[in-house]
Design an enzyme around this catalytic site. Structure first.
Site, PDB file in Angstrom:
ATOM      1  N   GLY A  18      -5.374  37.758 -18.437  1.00 36.74           N
ATOM      2  CA  GLY A  18      -5.766  36.734 -17.457  1.00 36.74           C
ATOM      3  C   GLY A  18      -4.926  36.859 -16.196  1.00 36.74           C
ATOM      4  O   GLY A  18      -4.615  35.880 -15.519  1.00 36.74           O
ATOM      5  N   ILE A  39     -10.454  39.756 -23.650  1.00 37.99           N
ATOM      6  CA  ILE A  39      -9.541  39.668 -24.802  1.00 37.99           C
ATOM      7  C   ILE A  39     -10.311  39.475 -26.102  1.00 37.99           C
ATOM      8  O   ILE A  39      -9.757  39.589 -27.188  1.00 37.99           O
ATOM      9  CB  ILE A  39      -8.542  38.501 -24.620  1.00 37.99           C
ATOM     10  CG1 ILE A  39      -9.272  37.171 -24.456  1.00 37.99           C
ATOM     11  CG2 ILE A  39      -7.577  38.773 -23.476  1.00 37.99           C
ATOM     12  CD1 ILE A  39      -8.368  35.971 -24.463  1.00 37.99           C
ATOM     13  N   TYR A  65     -10.424  22.538 -25.699  1.00 40.28           N
ATOM     14  CA  TYR A  65      -9.291  23.269 -25.106  1.00 40.28           C
ATOM     15  C   TYR A  65      -7.974  22.819 -25.741  1.00 40.28           C
ATOM     16  O   TYR A  65      -7.142  23.631 -26.149  1.00 40.28           O
ATOM     17  CB  TYR A  65      -9.283  22.998 -23.603  1.00 40.28           C
ATOM     18  CG  TYR A  65      -8.074  23.447 -22.821  1.00 40.28           C
ATOM     19  CD1 TYR A  65      -7.178  22.509 -22.313  1.00 40.28           C
ATOM     20  CD2 TYR A  65      -7.850  24.777 -22.526  1.00 40.28           C
ATOM     21  CE1 TYR A  65      -6.088  22.892 -21.556  1.00 40.28           C
ATOM     22  CE2 TYR A  65      -6.754  25.176 -21.761  1.00 40.28           C
ATOM     23  CZ  TYR A  65      -5.887  24.223 -21.285  1.00 40.28           C
ATOM     24  OH  TYR A  65      -4.803  24.609 -20.533  1.00 40.28           O
ATOM     25  N   LYS A 111      -5.401  25.052 -27.956  1.00 37.80           N
ATOM     26  CA  LYS A 111      -3.985  25.244 -27.622  1.00 37.80           C
ATOM     27  C   LYS A 111      -3.094  24.824 -28.795  1.00 37.80           C
ATOM     28  O   LYS A 111      -2.163  25.533 -29.171  1.00 37.80           O
ATOM     29  CB  LYS A 111      -3.634  24.448 -26.361  1.00 37.80           C
ATOM     30  CG  LYS A 111      -4.232  25.001 -25.074  1.00 37.80           C
ATOM     31  CD  LYS A 111      -3.648  26.347 -24.703  1.00 37.80           C
ATOM     32  CE  LYS A 111      -4.163  26.872 -23.379  1.00 37.80           C
ATOM     33  NZ  LYS A 111      -3.645  28.215 -23.050  1.00 37.80           N
TER      34      LYS A 111
HETATM   35  C1  AKB Z   1      -6.492  21.779 -17.323  1.00 39.50           C
HETATM   36  O1  AKB Z   1      -6.648  20.859 -16.555  1.00 39.50           O
HETATM   37  O2  AKB Z   1      -7.301  22.124 -18.144  1.00 39.50           O
HETATM   38  C2  AKB Z   1      -5.198  22.547 -17.235  1.00 39.50           C
HETATM   39  C3  AKB Z   1      -4.179  21.944 -18.152  1.00 39.50           C
HETATM   40  C4  AKB Z   1      -3.596  20.640 -17.851  1.00 39.50           C
HETATM   41  O3  AKB Z   1      -3.835  22.536 -19.120  1.00 39.50           O
HETATM   42  N1  AKB Z   1      -4.742  22.572 -15.881  1.00 39.50           N
END
Ligand code: AKB
Length: 338
Positions: free
Chosen positions: A10, A55, A154, A158
């Site tokens: 990235g 990736i 997301y 993470k």
């Molecule tokens: C997002 O807004 O998705 C990123 C983060 C806060 O991880 N900038």
């Protein structure tokens, strides 16, 4: 003297810009990059070798494995929070399966050259999930162990990848005869919203602050998609890059955690608007709240407790709110749009 190989995924993204520039200035590293698009020419000049690819496809990684000895991996490639909500399955494939490919790549590199591979992973405040605004206001600076209930794809990605990294470093193939089989030295920071003067974010939910600044500098009206009282932590990009480099250089034995909070400043959206209007008095900044994106930001902490990062590896941001704008963001962004 053997040149240490560094792989950045990235690399063409926001953090990649600052990291490549800083590593090239440091010297002594052979920078290899992997990204779906070629780097901008200015950036491309600073790296030793570019691999164009995803990736999620091991072909590119296998080529790098065959051609280069990599000691450090900066795994920056990811779908951010807003974009991931529109394509959760693709986000999982990129954010999780892509990360598995990189962890396996690092393990194989370590097995082939015999040295541990230091693996830097940018996690996020999105790994947190505050149950409601009252708890968010009461909790203030959250610790790494608190409120680990992410509400976005997301954030889940993470949080899971933090656990994968801990597995590869501390428990990899724990039933194998060879006790020294694990070669990955996984290190992670939970970044707040990062604000760059060089690049404009895309696909995130903390984007309202950088978008507001860049729009004002361009003389374009901006409708902020969160409420004025919205508060999350932010950081100037140079401090983000410095945090990754400092964590990478820290002695393994000084690290007591897999994932570290790193904070810098946490203004409300209204405070960001005020400082932007101070520098761009003619800027037209209004509010047009997107309730769904607001819900995501409300689930993120108002601030983070980063005492562990400061104690274990000397994390210390150079830019507070005032300096980030007056000495880094405004001068550089103003220059960019003249
Ligand atoms: C997002 O807004 O998705 C990123 C983060 C806060 O991880 N900038």
């Amino acid at each position: 003297m053997r040149t240490s190989g560094v792989l950045i995924t990235g690399a063409g993204g926001e953090i990649g810009h600052g990291l490549i520039t800083a590593l090239a200035a440091q010297g002594g590293a052979q920078i290899v990059t992997l990204d779906v698009r070629p780097l901008e020419p200015e950036l491309g000049k600073l790296v030793h070798h570019q691999v164009i690819g995803s990736i999620t496809d091991n072909a590119g990684l296998d080529r790098i494995l065959a051609e280069f000895e990599i000691d450090h991996v900066y795994h920056l490639a990811a779908y951010l929070s807003t974009r991931s909500e529109f394509t959760p399955v693709t986000a999982h494939q990129v954010n999780v399966e892509g990360t598995m490919n990189l962890l396996e790549f690092a393990q194989k590199q370590g097995e082939s050259h015999g040295r541990p591979v230091i693996f830097l992973y940018p996690s996020s405040i999105a790994a947190y999930g505050m149950p409601d605004l009252e708890t968010k206001a009461k909790s203030g600076r959250v610790r790494e162990e608190e409120f680990n209930y992410p509400t976005t794809m997301y954030g889940c990605n993470k949080a899971y990848c933090e656990q994968l990294g801990r597995y590869y470093t501390r428990h990899y193939k724990q039933l194998a005869a060879d006790p020294h089989i694990a070669k990955v030295d996984f290190r992670c920071v939970r970044f707040p919203g990062l604000i760059s003067a060089i690049t404009v974010p895309s696909g995130g939910t903390s984007d309202y602050a950088p978008e507001m600044i860049h729009a004002a500098a361009k003389g374009e009206p901006y409708a902020c998609f969160v409420r004025p009282d919205t508060r999350i932590p932010f950081m100037a990009m140079p401090d983000g890059v410095e945090a990754l480099l400092k964590l990478a250089a820290a002695p393994r034995e000084s690290l007591s955690k897999t994932a570290y909070n790193v904070g810098a400043f946490n203004p409300s959206a209204e405070q960001v608007r005020d400082v932007v209007l101070k520098h761009f008095p003619k800027a037209q900044i209004s509010y047009k709240v997107d309730e769904k994106r607001q819900g995501i930001v409300d689930s993120w902490p108002a601030d983070v407790n980063d005492s562990a990062a400061r104690a274990d590896w000397g994390y210390a941001p150079a830019y507070d709110f005032e300096r980030a704008f007056s000495e880094y963001l405004i001068p550089t962004i103003r220059q960019r749009y003249i």
